[in-house]
Design a protein around this motif. Structure first.
Motif, short mmCIF file in Angstrom:
data_model
loop_
_atom_site.label_atom_id
_atom_site.label_comp_id
_atom_site.label_asym_id
_atom_site.label_seq_id
_atom_site.Cartn_x
_atom_site.Cartn_y
_atom_site.Cartn_z
N VAL A 81 8.02 -5.20 -3.15
CA VAL A 81 8.62 -4.34 -2.14
C VAL A 81 8.02 -4.71 -0.78
N GLN A 82 8.87 -5.13 0.16
CA GLN A 82 8.40 -5.59 1.47
C GLN A 82 8.88 -4.64 2.56
N GLY A 83 8.00 -4.37 3.51
CA GLY A 83 8.34 -3.47 4.60
C GLY A 83 7.82 -3.95 5.94
N THR A 104 7.85 -2.07 9.76
CA THR A 104 8.24 -0.97 10.64
C THR A 104 7.46 -1.08 11.94
N TYR A 117 12.66 -2.53 8.61
CA TYR A 117 13.09 -3.50 7.61
C TYR A 117 12.48 -3.12 6.27
N GLN A 118 13.32 -3.05 5.24
CA GLN A 118 12.84 -2.78 3.89
C GLN A 118 13.63 -3.63 2.91
N SER A 119 12.95 -4.19 1.93
CA SER A 119 13.63 -4.97 0.90
C SER A 119 12.92 -4.81 -0.44
N GLY A 167 18.05 -5.95 0.89
CA GLY A 167 17.29 -5.16 1.84
C GLY A 167 18.17 -4.58 2.91
N ASN A 215 18.02 -3.97 7.24
CA ASN A 215 17.35 -4.26 8.50
C ASN A 215 17.98 -3.49 9.64
#
Length: 405
Positions: free
Chosen positions: A128-130, A132, A164-166, A180, A182
Motif C-alpha cells: 500500500v503506497q501513499g 500526501t 495519491y493512494q494505491s 490507485g 491521484n
C-alpha cells in the motif's frame, strides 16, 4: 509510437547493460553485530540502557533529523524529517515498511507538509503506497525544455494539495499489480509577486493550468511494480522497476481529460569483496511523459518532481520541465568504517526535457556531487545523508534521512 519505445529503450539501456539474476533480498540476513549508529553514541553519552533487540518482535525504528537545510528549488529552510521503519510480518518473508514525514518552512512564505508511506503486508501479499502533501510556494519556473538561461525565469505563487493512494497485490514473487487514485489541486495560482508583469500563460506559451486561479486534476492509475529490495530506505543489491499509467477524467472532477505514463528502473550491484563494508553501485533511470493533451503546466514532468522529489541533486527543482522527461543517475556508495557508522557517496546525473512544439530532446543537463553518510539507526539501516551537488549556474547542500534512491 516508434519514438515512444525508442525513448524508453535508451532510458533503460544503461541499467539493462548491468542486468543480472535478481538477488533474493527477502531472505538476506542483515547482521548488525558490531555495527554502530548515532543511537548507540547517544545512549553511551547519556548512559541509557539500550532496548533489547529481538528480531522476532515487531518494533518501530525511528530516525529523526531536526536541522536547517536547503529546499528543492533553492532557499534555506528549517526541516524536521522523521522516518519510521517497521516490519508487519516475519522479516524473512516481509519487506521493511516505511513512513516519512518531513515538514519544512522558511522565512519567505514557503512551507510544506509531505507524508510518504510504503506499507508491506505480512509475507508481502500487498503493498500500500501513499503520498500526501500540503505545500505553499512561491517557486520559479523556466518554462519548457532546456533553452532558457538561468536568469530567464518567472516567480509563481500557488498552494498545492496532493493525495495519491494505491494498492498493489502480489501476482508472482517480487511482481505486483494494482490500481490507485491521484489528486492534484493547485489553487491561488498567480505571478503578482514576480518582478515581471508577464503571466504564466504568456511566459510558458502553454494553455493548460496557466491562468490565474485554480487547477484540479483527478484520475485513476494502473500500477505495476517489480521489487527485490528488502529495504527501500537503504537498498542492498537488487532491482526495482515500476510502471504507472494515469488517466485524469472529467467524470472524477478533473478540469481536463489527460493521460500520462511514468516508468522507473533502479539497479543495485555489489562490487567486489570488501568484508562487512558496503560497496555498491546504484543506478536509477526514469521516463515520464504526458501522452495526451490536457496535463496542467504545474503537473508536467519536471526535474526534482518525481514521486519522492529526489531526482536532480545539484539542479534546482523544476529547472527543466517538458511534456517528456528523461533521467539517469549513477551513485557509488561505500562504507568508510568497518562498524558502518560513516560512509560516503559520489554521484552524477543527467536529464533532458522535451522542447515545446517539436517534442525533441535537444539539451542534456548534467550534474554531479558527493556526500557523507552517518548511520542514524542500524536496525532500519537509515543514514543521515549530507550531499553537495552542482551543475551549471547552481550548487546546493541537501540534507536528509535515507538514500536518494
Amino acid at each position: 509510437m516508434d519514438k515512444f519505445f525508442t525513448t524508453i529503450f535508451y532510458c533503460l539501456l544503461p541499467c539493462l547493460i548491468f542486468a543480472q539474476t535478481p538477488t533474493d533480498t527477502a531472505n538476506v540476513k542483515v547482521d548488525t553485530t558490531g555495527q554502530r549508529d548515532l543511537i548507540d553514541i547517544g545512549s553511551a553519552i547519556l548512559k541509557l540502557k539500550p532496548r533489547p533487540y529481538n528480531p522476532e518482535k515487531k518494533q518501530v525504528y525511528f530516525s529523526i533529523l531536526p536541522i536547517s537545510s536547503s529546499l528543492p528549488g533553492g532557499s534555506k529552510a528549517i526541516v524536521t524529517s522523521t522516518t519510521a521503519g517497521f516490519y508487519l510480518g516475519n522479516r524473512k518473508t516481509t519487506y521493511l515498511s516505511s513512513v516519512t514525514f518531513a515538514p519544512y518552512f522558511n522565512l519567505k512564505g514557503r512551507y510544506g507538509l509531505p507524508l510518504h508511506s510504503s506499507i508491506w503486508m505480512p509475507d508481502n501479499t500487498y503493498n500500500v503506497q501513499g503520498d500526501t502533501r500540503f505545500l505553499v510556494y512561491p517557486q520559479y519556473t523556466w518554462g519548457q525544455g532546456g533553452k532558457r538561461a538561468e536568469g530567464d525565469k518567472l516567480l509563481v505563487d500557488f498552494n498545492y494539495i496532493r493525495f495519491y493512494q494505491s494498492v498493489l497485490k502480489r501476482i508472482k514473487p517480487y511482481f505486483y499489480v494494482g490500481i490507485g487514485y491521484n489528486l492534484d489541486y493547485y489553487f491561488n495560482i498567480n505571478t503578482r509577486n514576480s518582478h515581471s508583469a508577464v503571466t504564466l500563460k504568456d511566459f510558458t506559451g502553454y494553455q493548460y493550468g496557466t491562468t490565474e486561479g485554480n487547477s484540479f486534476s483527478s484520475g485513476l492509475t494502473v500500477n505495476a511494480v517489480y521489487d527485490t529490495r528488502q529495504n527501500s530506505i537503504n537498498p542492498i543489491p537488487g532491482v526495482y522497476a515500476s510502471f504507472i499509467y494515469r488517466h485524469n477524467a472529467g467524470l472524477l472532477g478533473s478540469d481536463n481529460n489527460a493521460q500520462s505514463v511514468y516508468i522507473d528502473f533502479r539497479k543495485y550491484i555489489a562490487l567486489g569483496k570488501s568484508g562487512r563494508k558496503k560497496n555498491i553501485l546504484a543506478m536509477w533511470s526514469y521516463y515520464w511523459t504526458a501522452i495526451s493533451d490536457g496535463t496542467p503546466f504545474l503537473s508536467l514532468p519536471g526535474i526534482g518532481n518525481d514521486p519522492y522529489q529526489r531526482s536532480g541533486r545539484g539542479i534546482e527543482q523544476n529547472r527543466y520541465r517538458g511534456e517528456n522527461l528523461l533521467y539517469f543517475e549513477a551513485e557509488y556508495r561505500r562504507d568508510i568504517t568497518d562498524n558502518g557508522l560513516f560512509g560516503f557517496v559520489v554521484f552524477t546525473n543527467f536529464n533532458s526535457a522535451s522542447e515545446p512544439n517539436t517534442h525533441r530532446f535537444a539539451y542534456v543537463n548534467p550534474a554531479a556531487g558527493g556526500g557523507l553518510r552517518i548511520k542514524f539507526n542500524k536496525r532500519s539501516d537509515t543514514n543521515v545523508a549530507l550531499d553537495y551537488g552542482f551543475s551549471k549556474g547552481y550548487s546546493g547542500l541537501i540534507i536528509g534521512l535515507g538514500e536518494a534512491f
